[in-house]
Scaffold this motif. Structure first.
Motif, mmCIF file in Angstrom:
data_model
loop_
_atom_site.group_PDB
_atom_site.id
_atom_site.type_symbol
_atom_site.label_atom_id
_atom_site.label_comp_id
_atom_site.label_asym_id
_atom_site.label_seq_id
_atom_site.Cartn_x
_atom_site.Cartn_y
_atom_site.Cartn_z
ATOM 1 N N LYS A 166 0.833 -1.203 0.000
ATOM 2 C CA LYS A 166 0.000 0.000 0.000
ATOM 3 C C LYS A 166 0.872 1.259 0.000
ATOM 4 O O LYS A 166 0.599 2.217 -0.727
ATOM 5 N N ALA A 167 1.935 1.250 0.793
ATOM 6 C CA ALA A 167 2.844 2.397 0.862
ATOM 7 C C ALA A 167 3.550 2.610 -0.474
ATOM 8 O O ALA A 167 3.703 3.753 -0.929
ATOM 9 N N ARG A 223 1.981 7.304 -6.723
ATOM 10 C CA ARG A 223 0.939 8.261 -7.092
ATOM 11 C C ARG A 223 1.311 9.714 -6.784
ATOM 12 O O ARG A 223 0.569 10.622 -7.147
ATOM 13 N N TYR A 224 2.448 9.948 -6.108
ATOM 14 C CA TYR A 224 2.883 11.326 -5.847
ATOM 15 C C TYR A 224 3.152 12.032 -7.170
ATOM 16 O O TYR A 224 3.667 11.437 -8.123
ATOM 17 N N ASN A 238 2.419 1.736 -3.470
ATOM 18 C CA ASN A 238 1.420 2.256 -4.407
ATOM 19 C C ASN A 238 1.156 3.741 -4.163
ATOM 20 O O ASN A 238 0.978 4.504 -5.108
ATOM 21 N N LYS A 239 1.150 4.144 -2.911
ATOM 22 C CA LYS A 239 0.962 5.553 -2.577
ATOM 23 C C LYS A 239 2.145 6.380 -3.082
ATOM 24 O O LYS A 239 1.968 7.475 -3.623
#
Length: 152
Positions: free
Chosen positions: A111-112, A118-119, A114-115
Motif C-alpha cells: 500500500k505504501a 501516485r505522488y 502504491n501511494k
C-alpha cells in the motif's frame, strides 16, 4: 530417451519444515524428461512439472522465464526512451515474527509503495517500474524479513 532427475533428498526436509501439504506432487516433478535429437544436439520436447509455488525446479524455470522477459522489456524501454535512467530501489520494514504479522506487514508495504507511485513528482518523472517481493527467513529467531525490490 529418458533421464531421471533426483533432487528430492534436498527439498523434502525444507518442505517438511514448512508443513507443505502437497510435498508428494513436488517429489515427482520433472522426473521424466524426453529428448529428441535435432542435428547434433538433444532438445527437450516433453516433460511434466508440478507448477507448485514451493517447488525449487519450477521456481528455477519460472525465474529463467522471467529473466528472459525482463531482458526484452528493458531492451524495449531503452529503445523507446534512450535518455531514460534506471534506478534500483529496495524497500524494507521491520521483521515479522508470525504469519499473521507478515501478512499485515506485506499489505502495508504494498500500500505504501502504491501511494509513493501516485505522488505528483514521482509520476511526472517515472516512466515505469518492475516490482518484486522477497521474503527471507532469519534462521536465528525464525522471523521473516520482507522487502520489495523495484526497478524504476
Amino acid at each position: 530417451m529418458r533421464k531421471r532427475v533426483s533432487y528430492t533428498h534436498r527439498t523434502l526436509p525444507t518442505l517438511a519444515i514448512l508443513e507443505f501439504k502437497r510435498a508428494h506432487d513436488i517429489r515427482g516433478c520433472g522426473e521424466v524428461l524426453r529428448f529428441r535429437k535435432i542435428g547434433d544436439h538433444l532438445k527437450l520436447y516433453q516433460t511434466w512439472f508440478c507448477h507448485k509455488r514451493l517447488c525449487p525446479l519450477c521456481n528455477w524455470r519460472k525465474s529463467m522465464k522471467n529473466s528472459s522477459q525482463l531482458k526484452q522489456i528493458i531492451a524495449e524501454a531503452v529503445a523507446r526512451e534512450p535518455k531514460g535512467r534506471f534506478l534500483f530501489l529496495t524497500l524494507t520494514v521491520k521483521n515479522a515474527h508470525s504469519a499473521e504479522e507478515l501478512k499485515v506487514s506485506l499489505r502495508a508495504l504494498t500500500k505504501a509503495f502504491n501511494k509513493l507511485t501516485r505522488y505528483k513528482k514521482v509520476t511526472k518523472n517515472l516512466l515505469g517500474y518492475l516490482r518484486s517481493t522477497e521474503i527471507t527467513v532469519n534462521e536465528q529467531d525464525g522471523s521473516y524479513n520482507q522487502h520489495l525490490h523495484v526497478l524504476l
